[in-house]
Design a protein around this motif. Structure first.
Motif, mmCIF file in Angstrom:
data_model
loop_
_atom_site.group_PDB
_atom_site.id
_atom_site.type_symbol
_atom_site.label_atom_id
_atom_site.label_comp_id
_atom_site.label_asym_id
_atom_site.label_seq_id
_atom_site.Cartn_x
_atom_site.Cartn_y
_atom_site.Cartn_z
ATOM 1 N N ALA A 1 38.075 20.801 41.015
ATOM 2 C CA ALA A 1 37.808 20.149 42.304
ATOM 3 C C ALA A 1 38.297 18.700 42.256
ATOM 4 N N ALA A 2 38.561 18.130 43.418
ATOM 5 C CA ALA A 2 38.965 16.722 43.470
ATOM 6 C C ALA A 2 37.752 15.845 43.155
ATOM 7 N N GLU A 3 38.001 14.565 42.883
ATOM 8 C CA GLU A 3 36.900 13.679 42.481
ATOM 9 C C GLU A 3 35.806 13.580 43.528
ATOM 10 N N ASP A 4 36.199 13.669 44.798
ATOM 11 C CA ASP A 4 35.185 13.571 45.861
ATOM 12 C C ASP A 4 34.469 14.908 46.089
ATOM 13 N N GLY A 5 34.754 15.898 45.235
ATOM 14 C CA GLY A 5 34.058 17.174 45.356
ATOM 15 C C GLY A 5 34.789 18.214 46.190
ATOM 16 N N THR A 6 35.907 17.823 46.802
ATOM 17 C CA THR A 6 36.671 18.807 47.582
ATOM 18 C C THR A 6 37.154 19.912 46.648
ATOM 19 N N LEU A 7 36.844 21.148 47.011
ATOM 20 C CA LEU A 7 37.211 22.267 46.145
ATOM 21 C C LEU A 7 38.720 22.472 46.128
ATOM 22 N N SER A 8 39.211 23.048 45.025
ATOM 23 C CA SER A 8 40.629 23.412 44.967
ATOM 24 C C SER A 8 40.851 24.586 45.917
ATOM 25 N N THR A 9 42.102 24.860 46.199
ATOM 26 C CA THR A 9 42.432 25.964 47.120
ATOM 27 C C THR A 9 41.824 27.274 46.631
ATOM 28 N N VAL A 10 41.929 27.502 45.335
ATOM 29 C CA VAL A 10 41.401 28.762 44.786
ATOM 30 C C VAL A 10 39.874 28.780 44.907
ATOM 31 N N ALA B 1 43.024 32.718 37.991
ATOM 32 C CA ALA B 1 43.727 32.783 39.271
ATOM 33 C C ALA B 1 44.648 31.571 39.440
ATOM 34 N N THR B 2 44.171 30.409 39.025
ATOM 35 C CA THR B 2 44.980 29.197 39.156
ATOM 36 C C THR B 2 46.229 29.288 38.274
ATOM 37 N N ALA B 3 46.056 29.835 37.078
ATOM 38 C CA ALA B 3 47.218 30.017 36.187
ATOM 39 C C ALA B 3 48.203 31.014 36.795
ATOM 40 N N LEU B 4 47.665 32.092 37.350
ATOM 41 C CA LEU B 4 48.536 33.104 37.967
ATOM 42 C C LEU B 4 49.369 32.499 39.089
ATOM 43 N N GLU C 1 49.785 42.880 41.272
ATOM 44 C CA GLU C 1 50.017 41.830 40.269
ATOM 45 C C GLU C 1 48.754 41.031 39.987
ATOM 46 N N VAL C 2 47.964 40.781 41.040
ATOM 47 C CA VAL C 2 46.703 40.055 40.841
ATOM 48 C C VAL C 2 45.784 40.874 39.939
ATOM 49 N N ARG C 3 45.643 42.151 40.255
ATOM 50 C CA ARG C 3 44.743 43.002 39.463
ATOM 51 C C ARG C 3 45.218 43.071 38.013
ATOM 52 N N HIS C 4 46.518 43.172 37.822
ATOM 53 C CA HIS C 4 47.062 43.252 36.465
ATOM 54 C C HIS C 4 46.787 41.951 35.700
ATOM 55 N N ILE D 1 37.279 39.265 44.774
ATOM 56 C CA ILE D 1 37.968 38.315 43.894
ATOM 57 C C ILE D 1 39.470 38.411 44.180
ATOM 58 N N VAL D 2 39.954 39.628 44.232
ATOM 59 C CA VAL D 2 41.382 39.838 44.499
ATOM 60 C C VAL D 2 41.738 39.294 45.879
ATOM 61 N N LYS D 3 40.859 39.579 46.834
ATOM 62 C CA LYS D 3 41.089 39.108 48.202
ATOM 63 C C LYS D 3 41.142 37.569 48.245
ATOM 64 N N SER D 4 40.227 36.924 47.527
ATOM 65 C CA SER D 4 40.200 35.454 47.502
ATOM 66 C C SER D 4 41.511 34.904 46.951
ATOM 67 N N ILE D 5 42.009 35.542 45.895
ATOM 68 C CA ILE D 5 43.236 35.034 45.262
ATOM 69 C C ILE D 5 44.435 35.255 46.185
ATOM 70 N N MET D 6 44.450 36.411 46.849
ATOM 71 C CA MET D 6 45.527 36.661 47.820
ATOM 72 C C MET D 6 45.477 35.610 48.936
ATOM 73 N N ALA D 7 44.261 35.304 49.379
ATOM 74 C CA ALA D 7 44.111 34.302 50.447
ATOM 75 C C ALA D 7 44.540 32.927 49.940
ATOM 76 N N ALA D 8 44.171 32.598 48.702
ATOM 77 C CA ALA D 8 44.540 31.288 48.151
ATOM 78 C C ALA D 8 46.055 31.149 48.047
#
Ligand SMILES: Cc1cc2nc3c(=O)[nH]c(=O)nc-3n(C[C@H](O)[C@H](O)[C@H](O)COP(=O)(O)OP(=O)(O)OC[C@H]3O[C@@H](n4cnc5c(N)ncnc54)[C@H](O)[C@@H]3O)c2cc1C
Ligand code: FES
Ligand code: FES
Lengths: 161, 262
Positions: free
Chosen positions: A79-88, A111-114, A125-128, A143-150
């Motif tokens: 997350a950013a310093e002000d607490g804003t979450l990362s996209t994932v 997910a971030t590495a992927l 590919e996400v599932r793999h 989880i897969v849906k979140s990563i696809m959305a991210a």
């Protein structure tokens, strides 16, 4: 004991580590960064996943001394310093990508590495890629849906939450 | 884990010296050894980490066309860097999961010689040469049964040289919980003949299936294998699969590997 120095979430840190101190022990017990979890301690579950020099690793299966001189990112660094979450992270929240949350730090790091390697992965590919991350709650679907959305892809056609 | 010291030499020579100490053991990527240490199945006094040795990592093509891979090169690096040998790159890309591939090394896998590991099949089918700090060992002499190799105490796998076949593929029937091979077959068609190496199946570790090699030398097609089977005797028989099942799956995977290689 030897002195180990590494950059963790952008800050240089030093501490004492025995030969058999695992990276995850150093992060959790020495640095008190307890967001990185230990699920299995046998290299199976991925709850302890962090990035070392940009690469996804299981911090329960690497010694702290081996991380000397490296650049480590843990879930606390997402997350950013002000607490804003990362996209994932935000996508996990928006799409109900977690239930108990125990596996979530590892899932977010994986997910971030992927998405760094493959910015628009297919669902397969996400599932793999998540083969090394085990979740006991969600059945993986959201989880897969979140990563696809991210990754900026349309997740409307994926089944309901 | 029992207590031990961890050393991080920067050269092979320093690693070999450090490994001369009483109860010293090499640490590659740790993806097998660290779980083993946690179970207290090993009790070294010193672990000599090879991961900081630059001369042991990397991939290059030699003058004779073979692919030289440093013993400390990770599976992930081979998956993207061995593009001239797609069968081997595919094998590396299928090991474990992304985090395991980012740490685990070729040298560690070959030194460990787990009966279900992937690299032994790739090295044996390629006719690779295992290069250590002391000598060069042909793959045909290197693998000596379960978890047993020609390596001497303290010997370090510094490099592996893989002749690049004309066609090749590795087919792994995954044991879904561990992601190791329940059975894995590497088929390699070289100018001087076909080599078929099977991992995961035999109680004696990786082996060459010579009947399949002979059939494929006559005709490199999956159909050439019709009717060929392995005896169940000597195959691993455990809760993941019976000996007869493994024998059967070996034949199926061999056919699939030939089809994928063609
Ligand atoms: C969840 C999981 C899934 C896996 N799935 C697979 C799979 O599908 N297929 C597969 O093949 N493997 C699999 N593995 C094993 C993985 O490939 C390991 O990386 C490999 O077996 C050992 O390599 P390492 O570099 O981690 O060696 P280490 O664990 O560090 O060492 C293993 C042994 O080799 C010795 N050693 C290490 N490097 C050298 C060297 N250069 N010279 C001499 N001796 C050395 C060590 O002393 C030790 O005895 C899996 C592992 C895990 C944790
Ligand atoms: S705690 Fe590290 S893989 Fe499970
Ligand atoms: S959300 Fe509970 S383990 Fe994944």
């Amino acid at each position: 004991m030897t002195k180990v120095t590494m950059t963790v979430n952008g800050a240089s840190v030093s501490g004492e580590a025995a030969g058999n101190t695992l990276l995850v022990e150093f992060l959790r017990e020495e640095l008190r960064l307890t967001g990185t979890h230990v699920g299995c301690d046998t290299s199976q579950c991925g709850a302890c996943s962090v990035h070392v020099d940009g690469k996804l690793v299981k911090s329960c299966t690497m010694f702290a001394a081996e991380a000397d001189g490296t650049d480590v990112i843990t879930i606390e660094g997402e997350a950013a310093e002000d607490g804003t979450l990362s996209t994932v992270q935000q996508a996990f929240q928006d799409h109900h990508g977690l239930q108990c949350g125990f596996c979530t730090p590892g899932m977010v790091m994986a997910a971030t590495a992927l998405l760094k390697e493959n910015p628009k992965p297919s669902e397969a590919e996400v599932r793999h890629y998540l083969e090394g991350n085990i979740c006991r709650c969600t059945g993986y679907h959201n989880i897969v849906k979140s990563i696809m959305a991210a990754s900026g892809q349309n997740v409307e056609p994926m089944a309901a939450e | 884990m029992y207590a031990f010291d961890l050393e991080r030499p920067a050269t092979v020579a320093d690693a070999v010296t450090a490994l001369g100490a009483d109860e010293a053991q090499a640490l590659g990527g740790g993806q097998t050894l660290i779980p083993t240490l946690k179970q207290r199945l090993a009790s070294p006094s010193v672990l000599v980490s090879l991961s900081g040795i630059a001369e042991m990592t990397g991939i290059c093509t030699r003058d004779d066309g073979s692919l030289a891979i440093g013993g400390g090169t990770t599976h992930a690096a081979v998956a993207v860097g061995a593009d001239v040998f797609p069968g081997l790159a595919g094998l590396a890309a299928g090991i474990g999961d992304p985090a395991v591939r980012n740490r685990g090394t070729v040298g560690g896998s070959l030194a460990n010689n787990d009966p279900s590991a992937c690299y032994p099949a790739g090295a044996l089918a390629s006719g690779a040469t295992i290069v250590t700090n002391a000598r060069e060992i042909p793959a045909d002499d290197y693998f000596q049964g379960l978890f047993t190799t020609a390596l001497e105490e303290g010997e370090v796998v510094t490099e592996v040289r893989f002749p690049v076949p004309e066609a090749s593929a590795y087919m792994k029937f995954e044991q879904p919980a561990s992601r190791f091979a329940l059975v894995g077959v590497f088929v390699a068609k070289h100018a001087d003949g076909v080599r078929v190496a099977v991992t995961g199946a035999s109680e004696n570790g990786v082996f060459r299936w010579s009947e399949a090699e002979a059939a494929l030398n006559d005709s490199f097609t999956a159909d050439a294998l019709n009717g060929l089977s392995l005896p169940a005797e000597g195959m691993i028989n455990d809760l993941h699969g019976s000996d007869a099942y493994r024998a059967h799956i070996t034949a199926v995977m061999t056919k699939r590997a030939v089809t994928a290689a063609c």
